[in-house]
Design a protein around this motif. Structure first.
Motif, PDB file in Angstrom:
ATOM      1  N   UNK A 288      -1.113  -6.012 -16.103  1.00 33.18           N
ATOM      2  CA  UNK A 288      -1.791  -7.270 -16.407  1.00 33.18           C
ATOM      3  C   UNK A 288      -3.170  -7.311 -15.742  1.00 33.18           C
ATOM      4  N   UNK A 289      -4.210  -7.428 -16.562  1.00 38.05           N
ATOM      5  CA  UNK A 289      -5.560  -7.555 -16.019  1.00 38.05           C
ATOM      6  C   UNK A 289      -5.781  -8.940 -15.427  1.00 38.05           C
ATOM      7  N   UNK A 290      -5.061  -9.931 -15.940  1.00 33.09           N
ATOM      8  CA  UNK A 290      -5.223 -11.280 -15.399  1.00 33.09           C
ATOM      9  C   UNK A 290      -4.702 -11.361 -13.966  1.00 33.09           C
ATOM     10  N   UNK A 291      -3.728 -10.547 -13.643  1.00 32.54           N
ATOM     11  CA  UNK A 291      -3.235 -10.392 -12.268  1.00 32.54           C
ATOM     12  C   UNK A 291      -2.497 -11.640 -11.772  1.00 32.54           C
ATOM     13  N   UNK A 343     -10.111 -17.244  -8.344  1.00 37.33           N
ATOM     14  CA  UNK A 343     -11.036 -16.362  -9.043  1.00 37.33           C
ATOM     15  C   UNK A 343     -12.433 -16.962  -9.071  1.00 37.33           C
ATOM     16  N   UNK A 344     -12.518 -18.288  -9.253  1.00 34.83           N
ATOM     17  CA  UNK A 344     -13.824 -18.945  -9.288  1.00 34.83           C
ATOM     18  C   UNK A 344     -14.538 -18.844  -7.949  1.00 34.83           C
ATOM     19  N   UNK A 352      -2.530  -9.899  -7.067  1.00 26.59           N
ATOM     20  CA  UNK A 352      -1.533  -8.900  -7.446  1.00 26.59           C
ATOM     21  C   UNK A 352      -2.023  -8.211  -8.717  1.00 26.59           C
ATOM     22  N   UNK A 353      -2.762  -7.121  -8.519  1.00 26.83           N
ATOM     23  CA  UNK A 353      -3.430  -6.441  -9.628  1.00 26.83           C
ATOM     24  C   UNK A 353      -2.561  -5.303 -10.171  1.00 26.83           C
ATOM     25  N   UNK A 354      -2.984  -4.709 -11.270  1.00 25.34           N
ATOM     26  CA  UNK A 354      -2.173  -3.709 -11.965  1.00 25.34           C
ATOM     27  C   UNK A 354      -1.851  -2.546 -11.031  1.00 25.34           C
ATOM     28  N   UNK A 355      -0.637  -2.039 -11.208  1.00 33.07           N
ATOM     29  CA  UNK A 355      -0.212  -0.882 -10.421  1.00 33.07           C
ATOM     30  C   UNK A 355       0.145  -1.192  -8.984  1.00 33.07           C
ATOM     31  N   UNK A 356       0.392  -2.485  -8.643  1.00 30.29           N
ATOM     32  CA  UNK A 356       0.748  -2.830  -7.268  1.00 30.29           C
ATOM     33  C   UNK A 356       1.942  -3.785  -7.249  1.00 30.29           C
ATOM     34  N   UNK A 357       2.643  -3.794  -6.110  1.00 30.24           N
ATOM     35  CA  UNK A 357       3.811  -4.645  -5.929  1.00 30.24           C
ATOM     36  C   UNK A 357       3.675  -5.436  -4.637  1.00 30.24           C
ATOM     37  N   UNK A 358       3.996  -6.737  -4.688  1.00 31.48           N
ATOM     38  CA  UNK A 358       3.983  -7.607  -3.508  1.00 31.48           C
ATOM     39  C   UNK A 358       5.394  -8.146  -3.263  1.00 31.48           C
ATOM     40  N   UNK A 359       5.656  -8.506  -2.001  1.00 26.62           N
ATOM     41  CA  UNK A 359       6.962  -9.039  -1.593  1.00 26.62           C
ATOM     42  C   UNK A 359       6.832 -10.444  -1.026  1.00 26.62           C
ATOM     43  N   UNK A 360       7.873 -11.264  -1.266  1.00 25.07           N
ATOM     44  CA  UNK A 360       7.928 -12.644  -0.791  1.00 25.07           C
ATOM     45  C   UNK A 360       9.354 -12.909  -0.321  1.00 25.07           C
ATOM     46  N   UNK A 361       9.510 -13.601   0.801  1.00 23.13           N
ATOM     47  CA  UNK A 361      10.869 -13.889   1.271  1.00 23.13           C
ATOM     48  C   UNK A 361      10.898 -15.118   2.176  1.00 23.13           C
ATOM     49  N   UNK A 362      12.091 -15.700   2.295  1.00 21.42           N
ATOM     50  CA  UNK A 362      12.301 -16.830   3.207  1.00 21.42           C
ATOM     51  C   UNK A 362      13.804 -17.034   3.368  1.00 21.42           C
ATOM     52  N   UNK A 363      14.192 -17.837   4.362  1.00 21.89           N
ATOM     53  CA  UNK A 363      15.564 -18.290   4.557  1.00 21.89           C
ATOM     54  C   UNK A 363      15.637 -19.770   4.216  1.00 21.89           C
ATOM     55  N   UNK A 364      16.777 -20.196   3.664  1.00 18.04           N
ATOM     56  CA  UNK A 364      16.992 -21.611   3.356  1.00 18.04           C
ATOM     57  C   UNK A 364      18.468 -21.940   3.546  1.00 18.04           C
ATOM     58  N   UNK A 365      18.741 -23.195   3.891  1.00 17.57           N
ATOM     59  CA  UNK A 365      20.128 -23.618   4.087  1.00 17.57           C
ATOM     60  C   UNK A 365      20.712 -24.204   2.806  1.00 17.57           C
ATOM     61  N   UNK A 373      11.332 -19.815 -11.146  1.00 20.19           N
ATOM     62  CA  UNK A 373      10.227 -19.617 -10.210  1.00 20.19           C
ATOM     63  C   UNK A 373       8.955 -19.464 -11.040  1.00 20.19           C
ATOM     64  N   UNK A 374       7.807 -19.610 -10.397  1.00 21.83           N
ATOM     65  CA  UNK A 374       6.544 -19.638 -11.135  1.00 21.83           C
ATOM     66  C   UNK A 374       5.571 -18.602 -10.583  1.00 21.83           C
ATOM     67  N   UNK A 375       5.069 -17.754 -11.465  1.00 25.78           N
ATOM     68  CA  UNK A 375       4.017 -16.802 -11.126  1.00 25.78           C
ATOM     69  C   UNK A 375       2.710 -17.318 -11.697  1.00 25.78           C
ATOM     70  N   UNK A 376       1.790 -17.706 -10.814  1.00 29.28           N
ATOM     71  CA  UNK A 376       0.479 -18.160 -11.252  1.00 29.28           C
ATOM     72  C   UNK A 376      -0.441 -16.981 -11.500  1.00 29.28           C
ATOM     73  N   UNK A 377      -1.278 -17.061 -12.513  1.00 35.04           N
ATOM     74  CA  UNK A 377      -2.174 -15.966 -12.877  1.00 35.04           C
ATOM     75  C   UNK A 377      -3.547 -16.163 -12.259  1.00 35.04           C
ATOM     76  N   UNK A 378      -4.156 -15.068 -11.827  1.00 38.04           N
ATOM     77  CA  UNK A 378      -5.393 -15.122 -11.050  1.00 38.04           C
ATOM     78  C   UNK A 378      -6.612 -15.354 -11.936  1.00 38.04           C
ATOM     79  N   UNK A 379      -6.791 -14.522 -12.945  1.00 33.82           N
ATOM     80  CA  UNK A 379      -7.941 -14.709 -13.827  1.00 33.82           C
ATOM     81  C   UNK A 379      -7.686 -15.880 -14.787  1.00 33.82           C
TER      82      UNK A 379
END
Length: 455
Positions: A288-291, A343-344, A352-365, A373-379
């Protein structure tokens, strides 16, 4: 209100479901289809990897490349703007239940193809890389720094590839760079994976870019940090899939941006044994070029969140992108990670650009259930974000058996939802120790909670 369910009937149904689950899992990894319409480049395999450095705290690697055109038309193959497929290399570590990208390279530009058989279909020689033909480059050739170019100049979705730039400097410049401290932890239970991702200037417009990532496990010599491929090659699959391959309790899917590129997504929810649950998410941007510019997980009212974390991979060798970590917010009924700038504000902000992976984590009760879940686009563009169904903290059900709407009522919709969750290794059905294993202890726990009823 609740309804009676006989133990015999329920276990018979659950047993049949478990049998279907086992059969399904044996067919998870589908082979790459041959003979697609148009040119179709894939990274068939890596068989050897060269190492470079160290320079400071980092080392570098480059693999050889067995490249196939599994389409039915010749593939453009050669130096020059919009003429060369480019190949990038990534390294991942799976450790303590989390898969992380720990290194990346610049893009290696191809110069020419020696066409031969070996792709599983007849080779028809032609200009560039002929239909069904294979080309092989050594690791040493791929490591030539004069043939490397920045990822930032490439649009992986459209296949727009500029002419070669080359990179100078140290022995690790432009190559797959990794911090030495991130290597050699196999004795502590870590597993490493080497990945190649192609972008082709005519493969992408033909709609054949979704099989362009391939991965293979590697071993690392803890004395000299050399790297050797081992085991099976997962052709046409990104390395994020190694997480589910190692742990069937992981939920794995992909999400396409309408009219644009693809993200691969994986997640797992685990019981910490103290009334809290660990939520782990990994997102790989294939093309994704929009990332990706943000990621948000909803949190039910009254739930407590802690141990929120983020991991990315650093650009290097003069790439213009900022490596500042994403910001974290736990306000507004969600845990949200965001690029430091929009981006502006800064086109080169960490995204999170093409060819890369990011991680996210948390604890909850709050116990897990499938949620959006929602992935917002950069471009900028439409849509501004995409919704993905993944394990997330649940709302207020009356007990562990209350997993289907309407919450607060136990009925056969909960039984049906449990059976579906059990058959797909959904964390909503993982109700009893040993957590991460789906067996009849989970069935018994569900029956106990269902029998107890709602207050």
């Amino acid at each position: 209100m609740k309804r009676a369910v006989t133990l015999t009937a329920f276990l018979a149904c659950a047993g049949a479901t478990a049998m279907g689950q086992s059969m399904d899992q044996t067919n998870d990894a589908a082979s790459t289809q041959r003979g697609l319409i148009g040119p179709d480049v894939i990274y068939q395999s890596v068989t050897s990897i060269n190492s470079y450095g160290p320079v400071g705290t980092k080392r570098a690697y480059i693999g050889d490349s067995y490249t196939c055109n599994i389409g039915d038309e010749p593939l453009l193959f050669g130096f020059g703007a919009n003429g060369s497929p480019v190949l990038v290399f990534n390294l991942y570590r799976l450790h303590d239940g989390r898969i992380e990208q720990i290194g990346m390279s610049w893009a290696k530009h191809a110069c020419c193809a020696i066409q031969g058989n070996g792709c599983g279909i007849p080779c028809t020689s032609g200009p560039g890389l002929g239909a069904g033909c294979r080309d092989i480059y050594s690791a040493g050739w791929n490591a030539s720094q004069s043939n490397l170019g920045p990822r930032s100049a490439i649009n992986a979705y459209t296949g727009e590839i500029p002419g070669i730039e080359g990179v100078g400097g140290s022995a690790i410049a432009g190559r797959l760079q990794v911090e030495t401290d991130d290597l050699g932890q196999e004795g502590a239970g870590a597993t490493y994976y080497f990945e190649g991702v192609y972008v082709g200037s005519d493969d992408a417009p033909a709609g054949n870019a979704y099989n362009n990532a391939t991965y293979r496990q590697v071993t690392i010599n803890e004395l000299n940090f050399s790297m050797s491929p081992t085991g099976a090659t997962f052709e046409g699959e990104p390395a994020i899939n190694a997480w589910k391959e190692a742990d069937p309790a992981v939920t794995s899917t992909f999400a396409d941006v309408p009219g644009e590129g693809r993200f691969h997504v994986a997640a797992k929810a685990s019981d910490n044994g103290d009334g809290t649950y660990r939520y782990e998410y990994a997102i790989f941007n294939l093309n994704s070029h929009r990332s990706g510019g943000s990621f948000s997980v909803p949190i039910p009212s009254g739930a407590s969140v802690s141990n929120v974390g983020f991991h990315d991979v650093d650009y290097h060798s003069g790439e213009p992108y900022d490596n500042t970590d994403w910001t974290i917010s736990t306000d507004g009924g969600a845990v949200t990670w965001s690029s430091p700038e929009t981006f502006a504000q800064n086109e080169n902000s960490n995204a999170l650009r093409w060819g890369t992976m990011y991680n996210f984590w948390f604890d909850a009760d709050a116990a897990p259930e499938m949620g959006d879940v929602t992935l917002g686009l950069f471009r900028p563009g439409s849509p501004a974000d995409i919704s993905i169904s993944l394990p997330a903290p649940s709302g207020a059900g009356c007990n562990d058996a209350d997993i289907a709407e309407p919450l607060g009522t136990l009925d056969f919709s909960d039984v049906s939802a449990f059976l579906l969750a059990f058959s797909t290794n959904d964390p909503a059905a993982d109700l009893a120790v040993p957590f991460g294993t789906f067996d009849f202890s989970d069935v018994a726990a569900f029956l106990g909670a269902f029998g107890a009823g709602c207050p």
